[in-house]
Design a protein around this motif. Structure first.
Motif, PDB file in Angstrom:
ATOM      1  N   ALA A 190       0.874  -1.178   0.000  1.00 19.24           N
ATOM      2  CA  ALA A 190       0.000   0.000   0.000  1.00 19.24           C
ATOM      3  C   ALA A 190       0.909   1.225   0.000  1.00 19.24           C
ATOM      4  CB  ALA A 190      -0.900   0.008   1.220  1.00 19.24           C
ATOM      5  N   TYR A 191       0.802   2.024  -1.038  1.00 21.36           N
ATOM      6  CA  TYR A 191       1.675   3.193  -1.209  1.00 21.36           C
ATOM      7  C   TYR A 191       0.983   4.438  -0.664  1.00 21.36           C
ATOM      8  CZ  TYR A 191       4.680   6.635  -3.540  1.00 21.36           C
ATOM      9  OH  TYR A 191       5.536   7.675  -3.815  1.00 21.36           O
ATOM     10  N   VAL A 192       1.720   5.232   0.085  1.00 22.25           N
ATOM     11  CA  VAL A 192       1.166   6.456   0.675  1.00 22.25           C
ATOM     12  C   VAL A 192       1.742   7.685  -0.027  1.00 22.25           C
ATOM     13  CG1 VAL A 192       0.872   7.826   2.768  1.00 22.25           C
ATOM     14  CG2 VAL A 192       0.980   5.331   2.924  1.00 22.25           C
ATOM     15  N   ILE A 193       0.872   8.492  -0.628  1.00 25.88           N
ATOM     16  CA  ILE A 193       1.282   9.800  -1.142  1.00 25.88           C
ATOM     17  C   ILE A 193       1.375  10.737   0.056  1.00 25.88           C
ATOM     18  CG2 ILE A 193       0.667  11.749  -2.628  1.00 25.88           C
ATOM     19  CD1 ILE A 193      -0.957   9.775  -4.338  1.00 25.88           C
ATOM     20  N   LYS A 194       2.540  11.254   0.307  1.00 24.56           N
ATOM     21  CA  LYS A 194       2.782  12.030   1.530  1.00 24.56           C
ATOM     22  C   LYS A 194       2.343  13.484   1.371  1.00 24.56           C
ATOM     23  CE  LYS A 194       6.449   9.060   3.334  1.00 24.56           C
ATOM     24  NZ  LYS A 194       6.233   7.954   2.401  1.00 24.56           N
ATOM     25  N   GLN A 195       1.074  13.615   0.998  1.00 25.74           N
ATOM     26  CA  GLN A 195       0.429  14.930   0.893  1.00 25.74           C
ATOM     27  C   GLN A 195      -1.007  14.789   1.390  1.00 25.74           C
ATOM     28  OE1 GLN A 195       1.708  15.219  -3.508  1.00 25.74           O
ATOM     29  NE2 GLN A 195       1.415  17.352  -2.905  1.00 25.74           N
ATOM     30  N   PRO A 196      -1.520  15.807   2.082  1.00 22.87           N
ATOM     31  CA  PRO A 196      -2.898  15.730   2.594  1.00 22.87           C
ATOM     32  C   PRO A 196      -3.918  16.040   1.496  1.00 22.87           C
ATOM     33  CG  PRO A 196      -1.893  17.780   3.281  1.00 22.87           C
ATOM     34  CD  PRO A 196      -0.828  17.022   2.542  1.00 22.87           C
ATOM     35  N   LEU A 197      -4.187  15.049   0.650  1.00 24.10           N
ATOM     36  CA  LEU A 197      -5.066  15.237  -0.500  1.00 24.10           C
ATOM     37  C   LEU A 197      -6.510  14.822  -0.217  1.00 24.10           C
ATOM     38  CD1 LEU A 197      -2.693  13.827  -3.282  1.00 24.10           C
ATOM     39  CD2 LEU A 197      -2.994  16.213  -2.585  1.00 24.10           C
ATOM     40  N   PHE A 198      -6.749  14.278   0.976  1.00 24.19           N
ATOM     41  CA  PHE A 198      -8.082  13.818   1.340  1.00 24.19           C
ATOM     42  C   PHE A 198      -8.612  14.668   2.493  1.00 24.19           C
ATOM     43  CE2 PHE A 198     -10.867  10.810   3.774  1.00 24.19           C
ATOM     44  CZ  PHE A 198     -11.863  10.683   2.811  1.00 24.19           C
ATOM     45  N   HIS A 199      -9.905  14.976   2.440  1.00 32.31           N
ATOM     46  CA  HIS A 199     -10.536  15.800   3.478  1.00 32.31           C
ATOM     47  C   HIS A 199     -11.585  14.949   4.187  1.00 32.31           C
ATOM     48  CE1 HIS A 199      -8.793  19.521   1.706  1.00 32.31           C
ATOM     49  NE2 HIS A 199      -8.877  18.802   0.593  1.00 32.31           N
ATOM     50  N   TYR A 200     -11.292  14.611   5.457  1.00 28.37           N
ATOM     51  CA  TYR A 200     -12.188  13.755   6.233  1.00 28.37           C
ATOM     52  C   TYR A 200     -12.975  14.593   7.233  1.00 28.37           C
ATOM     53  CZ  TYR A 200     -13.666  10.637   9.969  1.00 28.37           C
ATOM     54  OH  TYR A 200     -14.411  10.003  10.928  1.00 28.37           O
ATOM     55  N   ARG A 201     -14.286  14.588   7.064  1.00 29.88           N
ATOM     56  CA  ARG A 201     -15.163  15.355   7.935  1.00 29.88           C
ATOM     57  C   ARG A 201     -15.466  14.562   9.210  1.00 29.88           C
ATOM     58  NH1 ARG A 201     -18.250  19.435   6.222  1.00 29.88           N
ATOM     59  NH2 ARG A 201     -18.040  18.671   4.076  1.00 29.88           N
ATOM     60  N   GLN A 202     -15.070  15.078  10.352  1.00 30.06           N
ATOM     61  CA  GLN A 202     -15.297  14.408  11.626  1.00 30.06           C
ATOM     62  C   GLN A 202     -16.557  14.981  12.275  1.00 30.06           C
ATOM     63  OE1 GLN A 202     -11.864  12.799  13.430  1.00 30.06           O
ATOM     64  NE2 GLN A 202     -12.412  13.557  15.439  1.00 30.06           N
ATOM     65  N   LYS A 203     -17.635  14.222  12.209  1.00 28.17           N
ATOM     66  CA  LYS A 203     -18.918  14.667  12.755  1.00 28.17           C
ATOM     67  C   LYS A 203     -19.107  14.141  14.169  1.00 28.17           C
ATOM     68  CE  LYS A 203     -21.089  12.950   9.158  1.00 28.17           C
ATOM     69  NZ  LYS A 203     -22.096  12.599   8.140  1.00 28.17           N
ATOM     70  N   LYS A 204     -20.013  14.771  14.901  1.00 30.17           N
ATOM     71  CA  LYS A 204     -20.296  14.340  16.273  1.00 30.17           C
ATOM     72  C   LYS A 204     -20.885  12.934  16.294  1.00 30.17           C
ATOM     73  CE  LYS A 204     -20.955  19.000  18.114  1.00 30.17           C
ATOM     74  NZ  LYS A 204     -21.924  19.973  18.704  1.00 30.17           N
ATOM     75  N   GLU A 205     -21.651  12.624  15.260  1.00 31.49           N
ATOM     76  CA  GLU A 205     -22.207  11.287  15.111  1.00 31.49           C
ATOM     77  C   GLU A 205     -21.849  10.766  13.729  1.00 31.49           C
ATOM     78  OE1 GLU A 205     -26.363  11.183  15.850  1.00 31.49           O
ATOM     79  OE2 GLU A 205     -26.204  12.109  17.834  1.00 31.49           O
ATOM     80  N   SER A 206     -21.244   9.584  13.692  1.00 25.54           N
ATOM     81  CA  SER A 206     -20.881   8.991  12.410  1.00 25.54           C
ATOM     82  C   SER A 206     -20.716   7.496  12.579  1.00 25.54           C
ATOM     83  CB  SER A 206     -19.575   9.590  11.875  1.00 25.54           C
ATOM     84  OG  SER A 206     -18.468   9.149  12.642  1.00 25.54           O
ATOM     85  N   MET A 207     -20.639   6.797  11.454  1.00 24.78           N
ATOM     86  CA  MET A 207     -20.457   5.350  11.484  1.00 24.78           C
ATOM     87  C   MET A 207     -19.124   4.984  12.118  1.00 24.78           C
ATOM     88  SD  MET A 207     -20.757   2.753   8.241  1.00 24.78           S
ATOM     89  CE  MET A 207     -20.503   0.984   8.424  1.00 24.78           C
ATOM     90  N   ARG A 208     -18.100   5.802  11.868  1.00 28.30           N
ATOM     91  CA  ARG A 208     -16.774   5.520  12.425  1.00 28.30           C
ATOM     92  C   ARG A 208     -16.783   5.636  13.946  1.00 28.30           C
ATOM     93  NH1 ARG A 208     -15.562   8.390   7.677  1.00 28.30           N
ATOM     94  NH2 ARG A 208     -14.252   7.269   6.200  1.00 28.30           N
ATOM     95  N   ILE A 209     -17.460   6.659  14.450  1.00 21.30           N
ATOM     96  CA  ILE A 209     -17.549   6.840  15.903  1.00 21.30           C
ATOM     97  C   ILE A 209     -18.301   5.673  16.533  1.00 21.30           C
ATOM     98  CG2 ILE A 209     -18.557   8.270  17.729  1.00 21.30           C
ATOM     99  CD1 ILE A 209     -17.941  10.715  15.939  1.00 21.30           C
ATOM    100  N   ASP A 210     -19.408   5.270  15.904  1.00 18.05           N
ATOM    101  CA  ASP A 210     -20.173   4.125  16.407  1.00 18.05           C
ATOM    102  C   ASP A 210     -19.337   2.850  16.368  1.00 18.05           C
ATOM    103  OD1 ASP A 210     -22.342   5.744  16.846  1.00 18.05           O
ATOM    104  OD2 ASP A 210     -23.340   5.244  14.959  1.00 18.05           O
ATOM    105  N   ALA A 211     -18.536   2.690  15.309  1.00 18.37           N
ATOM    106  CA  ALA A 211     -17.692   1.498  15.173  1.00 18.37           C
ATOM    107  C   ALA A 211     -16.652   1.429  16.283  1.00 18.37           C
ATOM    108  CB  ALA A 211     -17.006   1.493  13.808  1.00 18.37           C
TER     109      ALA A 211
END
Length: 280
Positions: A190-211
């Motif tokens: 898995a190759y990582v491009i060392k630049q912040p090209l992705f924007h992840y929205r961290q919401k108060k409620e989300s599937m990731r938080i529930d997980a």
């Protein structure tokens, strides 16, 4: 004569997200990589979301509507009906910088040994930037105990077919990590491009938080499903568990000391006050 660039299928599952889906679709449309298609999967959304998706339909290549079956199923459905050689899944509340596909495709084309292309991610909320998340990438060893890539990464459709897609039993999270384990188990990087090209929205409620609230159950499912893989890396597995236990014990000791300090302060405060009155 120039070789035609592979078609990238950008698959965007959407469930009850009438606002952020517009930004997500726009980030897909705005990719500088020309040879792409955009597929949105409506996973049983509410009426408000359906109206938004209808307004976007003329700007995308395919809108798939299904009853609510979960993220894994929505991704699989979109990928199954895609035409691209390369696949990029994108969550409906997140987005990419315009050059991600161009840079990621160049990396994926450079070697068959590269199975996943990911990048750094800007995590943000309604107040602004939180931090820059830096996945480590690497080989299967890096994926055994945590997801070493962001869930929205570029990979080949033939590899998705080879491992039979996302696990549709996993409806509560960590499905991207488990998918990557199967993708990487046969070898590759898995190759990582060392630049912040992705924007992840961290919401108060989300599937990731529930997980994360049920992470032990999800980890147990993954460890059990891939028991032979973890047996093959038994020493790494034991080292990881022991380090985690050690870290948790150190944290408990810190918390205990903090609590003892607070209790001590609480008890001493009135005594100090009485002493100050006597000394006046």
């Amino acid at each position: 004569m120039k070789t035609k660039l592979p078609l990238i299928s950008i698959v965007i599952p959407c469930f009850n997200d009438p606002y952020y889906i517009i930004e997500s679709v726009q980030s897909a449309i705005g990719q500088t990589y020309i040879n792409k298609e955009i597929i949105v999967v409506d996973d049983g959304s509410n009426l408000e979301t359906k109206k938004t998706l209808a307004s976007l339909e003329s700007r995308i290549d395919l809108l798939i509507t299904q009853e609510n079956k979960g993220l894994s199923c929505a991704r699989n459905e979109g990928i199954e009906r895609s035409r691209g050689e390369f696949i990029l899944v994108l969550d409906s509340d997140d987005s990419f910088d315009t050059e991600f596909c161009e840079k990621a495709a160049e990396v994926l084309l450079s070697s068959e040994d590269i199975k996943i292309v990911t990048c750094y991610a800007k995590r943000f909320d309604e107040r602004g930037l939180i931090d820059i998340f830096k996945p480590v990438g690497g080989t299967i060893k890096n994926f055994l105990f945590f997801n070493a890539a962001i869930g929205n990464s570029l990979y080949r459709k033939k590899d998705w077919k080879r491992v039979k897609g996302y696990d549709e039993m996993m409806t509560q999270g960590y499905e991207d990590w488990e998918f990557y384990i199967r993708l990487m188990a046969g070898g590759g990087e898995a190759y990582v491009i060392k630049q912040p090209l992705f924007h992840y929205r961290q919401k108060k409620e989300s599937m990731r938080i529930d997980a994360n609230k049920i992470r032990h159950d999800l980890q147990k499912y993954i460890y059990s499903k891939h028991s032979m893989l973890y047996k093959d890396h038994f020493n790494l597995f034991i080292d990881h568990l022991l380090k985690r236990i050690e870290t948790e014990e150190k944290e408990k000791i810190k918390n205990t000391k903090r609590l003892e300090f607070k209790i001590g302060q609480f008890i001493l405060k009135p005594l100090r006050y009485i002493k100050s009155l006597i000394n006046k």
